[in-house]
Design a protein around this motif. Sequence first.
Motif, PDB file in Angstrom:
ATOM      1  N   LEU A 293       2.394   1.727  -3.419  1.00  0.00           N
ATOM      2  CA  LEU A 293       1.426   2.212  -4.401  1.00  0.00           C
ATOM      3  C   LEU A 293       1.033   3.668  -4.149  1.00  0.00           C
ATOM      4  O   LEU A 293       0.851   4.434  -5.087  1.00  0.00           O
ATOM      5  N   LEU A 294       0.914   4.033  -2.881  1.00  0.00           N
ATOM      6  CA  LEU A 294       0.415   5.363  -2.522  1.00  0.00           C
ATOM      7  C   LEU A 294       1.487   6.437  -2.633  1.00  0.00           C
ATOM      8  O   LEU A 294       1.233   7.498  -3.227  1.00  0.00           O
TER       9      LEU A 294
ATOM     10  N   TYR B  82       0.852  -1.206   0.000  1.00  0.00           N
ATOM     11  CA  TYR B  82       0.000   0.000   0.000  1.00  0.00           C
ATOM     12  C   TYR B  82       0.884   1.252   0.000  1.00  0.00           C
ATOM     13  O   TYR B  82       0.652   2.186  -0.759  1.00  0.00           O
TER      14      TYR B  82
ATOM     15  N   VAL C  39      -6.599   2.077  -3.430  1.00  0.00           N
ATOM     16  CA  VAL C  39      -5.199   1.687  -3.271  1.00  0.00           C
ATOM     17  C   VAL C  39      -5.086   0.444  -2.387  1.00  0.00           C
ATOM     18  O   VAL C  39      -4.306  -0.465  -2.674  1.00  0.00           O
TER      19      VAL C  39
ATOM     20  N   ASP D 184      -6.352   0.681 -11.974  1.00  0.00           N
ATOM     21  CA  ASP D 184      -6.149   1.964 -11.297  1.00  0.00           C
ATOM     22  C   ASP D 184      -7.429   2.553 -10.717  1.00  0.00           C
ATOM     23  O   ASP D 184      -7.367   3.436  -9.871  1.00  0.00           O
TER      24      ASP D 184
END
Length: 134
Positions: free
Chosen positions: A21-22, A18, A83, A79
Amino acid sequence: MEKSRRQIAREKATIGVYQNLLVGSSIDEIVIFLNEDKTLSKNPETMKFSQWLVENAINHKDSYQDLIAKHLKKSWTFDRLSVMERAILLIATCELLESDLPKTIVINEAVLNAKKFCDDDSYKFINGVLSQVI
């Protein structure tokens, strides 16, 4: 019921992915985060499993995303997911493809993480997608 060490390892690995990704956290930064966890640091096997999940999920992120995207509704993209949903799906896809664990256990663990970290009905979505991935 108390969580198993592997459940904790998956949960922490999911949080690590996470973060990647963030905010683009590197694997090295995520490993530092994992090393700070008391439960993981007490057990080298558990730590190794959590790091393995993070490294594989991030290193193979593009191929896992492509596979997951094939099983989304027609107008959805990877996408478009939250997230946290993406992180859970990446970790679970990694386990489904790269480990010998029973598929039902992997999916159940992903559902548990979705119930903990995502919206109320996300676990159904996670379950549905992962059931198609295998």
